[in-house]
Design an enzyme around this catalytic site. Structure first.
Site, mmCIF file in Angstrom:
data_model
loop_
_atom_site.group_PDB
_atom_site.id
_atom_site.type_symbol
_atom_site.label_atom_id
_atom_site.label_comp_id
_atom_site.label_asym_id
_atom_site.label_seq_id
_atom_site.Cartn_x
_atom_site.Cartn_y
_atom_site.Cartn_z
ATOM 1 N N TYR A 1 2.040 1.643 4.548
ATOM 2 C CA TYR A 1 0.642 1.824 4.161
ATOM 3 C C TYR A 1 0.101 0.483 3.686
ATOM 4 O O TYR A 1 0.663 -0.151 2.796
ATOM 5 C CB TYR A 1 0.543 2.849 3.037
ATOM 6 N N LYS B 1 -1.995 -4.966 -7.373
ATOM 7 C CA LYS B 1 -1.114 -4.420 -8.405
ATOM 8 C C LYS B 1 -0.884 -5.367 -9.571
ATOM 9 O O LYS B 1 -1.741 -5.528 -10.430
ATOM 10 C CB LYS B 1 0.218 -3.983 -7.789
ATOM 11 N N ASP C 1 2.959 -7.853 3.316
ATOM 12 C CA ASP C 1 2.114 -7.115 2.370
ATOM 13 C C ASP C 1 2.894 -6.906 1.072
ATOM 14 O O ASP C 1 3.708 -5.989 0.958
ATOM 15 C CB ASP C 1 1.704 -5.775 2.990
#
Length: 429
Positions: free
Chosen positions: A144, A267, A239
């Site tokens: 994702y 994050k 990623d």
């Protein structure tokens, strides 16, 4: 455990938001029941509106690596807020955080701050296409990379939790440029590039998958992806929205010794505030506007409060902090394996650093297909028994759990006591 107020709030929320939430996994669709509405967080704990206290292993889905409301982080954010919440102009805090990012990840020669992980990944894809002059992108089943149209093809996370293989609203003409292969299968990548390598702009990969639960890269897998890209003139985008500064000081790239073309972040670099970034090779990033013709912009990019939070968090993440995280995470993982064995429940506990997943499976879990074969029903029983006993795990079989430096040995032992009851409940399913 009382949930009266959470239930009332959820009923009201369903009249205001799709599914009653502002991000899908929060709705507990993957495990059933009513989501808890959170009143506050402190350290390694969250407290809901009914007064229930939980050891938190979601940590805002990873950003809170030093825990909730760390005083150093709060002080920096408050100081920044006193000066102004947003300027729409450069500020020194952008440089302060960027220098710290590059110090720990020198392969990120230049970067651009944005406001979310999705914005980071979609921007990186655009840059890769603009730099190479190619249209196709290769991603991996179950990875994702945010909710951008290009990347909602065989995505994990909430898409997987809800059983949606793709998303309506993504045009077929766009989706055809997103190629997908199984994660951890180098031979499949080699075959695809032999056939279509001249049209592929980039490969994008979660180096440690966190959005099908934790999937660990096989030895040499990431290096092999980089090698294929180099031979065919494509860019490798790693990623690290989830893994960056979490699995090590140098992220997954540092942990596995890979120097990609582009990296995406989110994050941890915002410590719970909305932030993201993408960066990498200077010659690639110098094609981004205003230095070059590839357009990318964001009104709130480099938000001073987010920059302050990220800088304060990274400063706290010393060698000793990572050593503590590794020690506690290993103790938790080992304890979960032992507790499952006592209950005679077959599980696989996949872990890299301070992120882990308990998979209800007899067989190793290493790609999307093996993750989907796990028992989501058993996970649901496990999750609810943990919740009833004061432990807040991700409400989906297909998400990672996280630890923070605020977690203690007492937290781990309390979690393992709850886990013994939770595995016993799962055994009845």
């Amino acid at each position: 455990m009382k949930t009266d107020l959470s239930e009332k709030l959820f009923a009201k929320a369903q009249t205001l938001f799709p599914g009653g939430v502002n991000s899908p996994v929060r709705a507990f669709k993957g495990v059933g029941g009513t989501p808890r509405f959170i009143a506050r967080g402190r350290g390694s704990h969250m407290f809901d509106v009914d007064g229930n206290d939980y050891v938190d292993y979601v940590l805002s889905w990873g950003p809170l690596i030093v825990g909730h409301c760390h005083p150093d982080v709060m002080r920096e954010v408050q100081d920044a807020m006193k000066d102004g919440s947003s300027y729409g102009a450069p500020s020194p805090r952008e440089i302060q955080l960027a220098e710290l990012v590059r110090e720990r990840m020198p392969w990120v020669e230049k970067m651009r701050f944005v406001s979310s992980g999705t914005e980071a990944t979609t921007s990186a894809i655009r840059v890769a296409r603009g730099f190479t002059g190619r249209d196709d992108v290769l991603k991996f089943d179950g990875c994702y990379h945010g909710a951008g149209d290009t990347l909602l093809v065989k995505a994990g996370s909430g898409v997987e939790t809800l059983g949606l293989p793709d998303s309506p609203g993504v045009p077929a003409d766009l989706a055809k440029h997103t190629l997908t292969l199984p994660y951890n299968d180098v031979a499949a990548v080699e075959r695809l590039f032999a056939e279509r390598g001249a049209k592929i702009a980039a490969v994008i990969v979660e180096p440690v998958v966190g959005n099908m639960g934790v999937l660990v890269p096989r030895p040499g897998y990431l290096a092999a992806l980089l090698d294929v890209c180099r031979r065919h003139g494509a860019l490798l985008i790693v990623d690290e929205v989830m893994t960056g500064f979490r699995v090590s000081s140098g992220g997954a790239c540092g942990l596995y010794g890979v120097r990609p073309d582009l990296v995406t972040f989110g994050k941890v670099i915002g410590a719970g505030l909305p932030v993201g970034a993408f960066g990498g090779r200077a010659d690639v990033m110098d094609r981004v506007a205003p230095a070059g013709p590839i357009y990318q912009a964001g009104t709130l990019s480099g938000n001073p409060m987010a920059m302050a939070a990220g800088w304060a968090t990274l400063k706290l993440m010393t060698t000793g902090a990572y050593e503590k995280l590794e020690r506690l995470s290993a103790a938790l993982a080992d304890g979960l394996v032992a507790a499952a064995a006592e209950a005679k429940v077959p599980v696989q506990v996949n872990r890299v650093g301070s992120m882990l997943t308990v998979f209800f499976s007899e067989k190793p879990v290493f790609d999307a297909a093996s993750a989907r074969a796990c028992s989501a029903k058993r996970f649901g029983a496990f999750f609810h028994a943990l919740l009833e006993n004061g432990v807040y795990f991700p409400p989906s079989q297909f998400e990672a759990a996280f630890l923070s430096t605020a977690h203690t040995e007492d937290d781990v032992q309390a979690t393992l006591r709850a886990a013994r009851l939770a595995f016993a409940a799962a055994a009845q399913v």
